[in-house]
Write an enzyme that holds these catalytic residues in place. Structure first.
Site, mmCIF file in Angstrom:
data_model
loop_
_atom_site.group_PDB
_atom_site.id
_atom_site.type_symbol
_atom_site.label_atom_id
_atom_site.label_comp_id
_atom_site.label_asym_id
_atom_site.label_seq_id
_atom_site.Cartn_x
_atom_site.Cartn_y
_atom_site.Cartn_z
ATOM 1 N N ASP A 1 2.352 2.585 2.583
ATOM 2 C CA ASP A 1 2.367 3.256 3.886
ATOM 3 C C ASP A 1 3.715 3.066 4.588
ATOM 4 O OD1 ASP A 1 -0.149 4.307 3.669
ATOM 5 O OD2 ASP A 1 -1.116 2.540 4.519
ATOM 6 N N CYS B 1 0.808 -1.231 0.000
ATOM 7 C CA CYS B 1 0.000 0.000 0.000
ATOM 8 C C CYS B 1 0.837 1.276 0.000
ATOM 9 C CB CYS B 1 -0.911 0.022 1.223
ATOM 10 S SG CYS B 1 0.043 0.061 2.757
ATOM 11 N N CYS C 1 -0.733 -5.204 6.566
ATOM 12 C CA CYS C 1 -0.477 -4.037 7.418
ATOM 13 C C CYS C 1 0.278 -4.448 8.688
ATOM 14 C CB CYS C 1 -1.778 -3.365 7.811
ATOM 15 S SG CYS C 1 -2.923 -3.149 6.440
ATOM 16 N N CYS D 1 -2.790 2.636 8.005
ATOM 17 C CA CYS D 1 -4.227 2.576 8.272
ATOM 18 C C CYS D 1 -4.503 2.150 9.726
ATOM 19 C CB CYS D 1 -4.846 1.554 7.332
ATOM 20 S SG CYS D 1 -4.209 -0.082 7.674
HETATM 21 FE FE1 FES Z 1 -1.286 0.461 4.409
HETATM 22 FE FE2 FES Z 1 -2.743 -0.796 6.148
HETATM 23 S S1 FES Z 1 -3.353 -0.179 4.182
HETATM 24 S S2 FES Z 1 -0.724 -0.196 6.348
#
Ligand code: FES
Length: 124
Positions: free
Chosen positions: A35, A33, A103, A59
């Site tokens: 992140d 993702c 995640c 998230c």
């Molecule tokens: Fe990126 Fe959860 S969607 S850490």
């Protein structure tokens, strides 16, 4: 989508921020993702993690798993902390939706990178 336990930790995350005078830092990105997660720790001369904190742009699942994982390694030796898996963290949170398992890997990875950083600093 999330169970009550995950939501509770997400609403009241522990160990958020940056440890003062940290001697270990690990920053990782999630390939799925994009992140980002950062973990800082203060580790004493006996290799015990005295404090650990996290920051994330991830998230709710990333916040909940990081908060839980960070709490699980405080007071442990670095060798014990390295054994912590994302599965144990997910179990502690009583489960995550399958599409959110990626995640939970962020915290596990960030802990490894931070301990690596600590060992590099220690061995000069
Ligand atoms: Fe990126 Fe959860 S969607 S850490």
């Amino acid at each position: 989508m999330y169970n009550e336990k995950v939501m509770e930790v997400f609403r009241n995350p522990q160990h958020m921020g940056e440890v003062e005078n940290y001697n270990a830092i690990g920053t990782v990105g999630n390939e799925t993702c994009g992140d980002i997660m950062q973990i800082t720790m203060r580790i004493n001369e006996d290799d015990i993690i005295e404090d650990a904190k996290f920051k994330t742009f991830g998230c709710a699942a990333a916040v909940a798993t990081s908060s839980t994982a960070t709490g699980m390694i405080i007071g442990k030796s670095v060798d014990e902390a390295l054994k912590l898996t994302n599965k144990e963290v997910v179990t502690e949170l009583e489960g995550l939706p399958p599409q959110k398992i990626h995640c939970s890997v962020l915290a596990e990875d960030a802990i490894r990178v931070a301990i690596d950083d600590y060992r590099k600093r220690k061995n000069g």
